[in-house]
Motif scaffolding. Sequence first.
Motif, PDB file in Angstrom:
ATOM      1  N   CYS A   4       0.841  -1.196   0.000  1.00  0.00           N
ATOM      2  CA  CYS A   4       0.000   0.000   0.000  1.00  0.00           C
ATOM      3  C   CYS A   4       0.877   1.248   0.000  1.00  0.00           C
ATOM      4  CB  CYS A   4      -0.902  -0.003   1.235  1.00  0.00           C
ATOM      5  SG  CYS A   4      -1.866   1.505   1.419  1.00  0.00           S
ATOM      6  N   CYS A   7       0.006   3.042   3.792  1.00  0.00           N
ATOM      7  CA  CYS A   7       0.410   2.464   5.083  1.00  0.00           C
ATOM      8  C   CYS A   7       1.560   1.470   4.956  1.00  0.00           C
ATOM      9  CB  CYS A   7      -0.783   1.810   5.776  1.00  0.00           C
ATOM     10  SG  CYS A   7      -1.332   0.288   4.968  1.00  0.00           S
ATOM     11  N   CYS A  37      -6.613  -1.404  -0.090  1.00  0.00           N
ATOM     12  CA  CYS A  37      -5.742  -1.872   0.981  1.00  0.00           C
ATOM     13  C   CYS A  37      -6.617  -2.414   2.112  1.00  0.00           C
ATOM     14  CB  CYS A  37      -4.856  -0.740   1.481  1.00  0.00           C
ATOM     15  SG  CYS A  37      -3.927  -1.197   2.943  1.00  0.00           S
ATOM     16  N   CYS A  40      -5.611  -0.177   5.632  1.00  0.00           N
ATOM     17  CA  CYS A  40      -6.031   1.216   5.855  1.00  0.00           C
ATOM     18  C   CYS A  40      -7.239   1.611   5.013  1.00  0.00           C
ATOM     19  CB  CYS A  40      -4.866   2.174   5.614  1.00  0.00           C
ATOM     20  SG  CYS A  40      -4.470   2.398   3.874  1.00  0.00           S
TER      21      CYS A  40
HETATM   22 ZN    ZN Z   1      -2.901   0.822   3.366  1.00  0.00          ZN
END
Ligand code: ZN
Length: 174
Positions: A4, A7, A37, A40
Amino acid sequence: MKTCSRCQKTRVVQITLDDNLDACGHTFTAQLPAERCGACGLVVIHGENVRKFEQRVAVEIAKAGLRSKEAFRYLRTASKFSVEELASLLDVSPEFIGYWESGDWPVDPRANSVLISLVLGQFDGKQSALDCLSVLREPRTLTRKVRLHIHDAMAQAAKALQFGSAARTAPALA
Ligand SMILES: [Zn+2]
């Protein structure tokens, strides 16, 4: 697995989602591939798919034959023509495009139909309208005696009749 971009966790999965695009007083919806993701929740739609969606909307607007300042501008920008490029193809001064897109002048129906042909041709990967306009700008030499192949021409004509129109999918010259 992909990481990601927000994050940095490796929990990105492929999804599809409904995306909306408002253009010329209509709301267009399409299902687009995207990535989400799982950590997050960040959702990313790739620019390439957004671009495809915009082009598909342009085709719908072109097929509907909308003649408004918004439609003209949308079709021009979605097909990536600059004001100068389109003005040159239409053999008008660039100011004309500005007048049509601002509503100072009603959009010229001939200019509109040429732009529609360009948009549909771009989508089909057949640049016949663009080729015709380019030939007018730079005529090719036509010899005095020309041998033609009728059977190829019939096949080409049948294909040309199918151009951009769902109503004409059956070859007229089959
Ligand atoms: Zn993420």
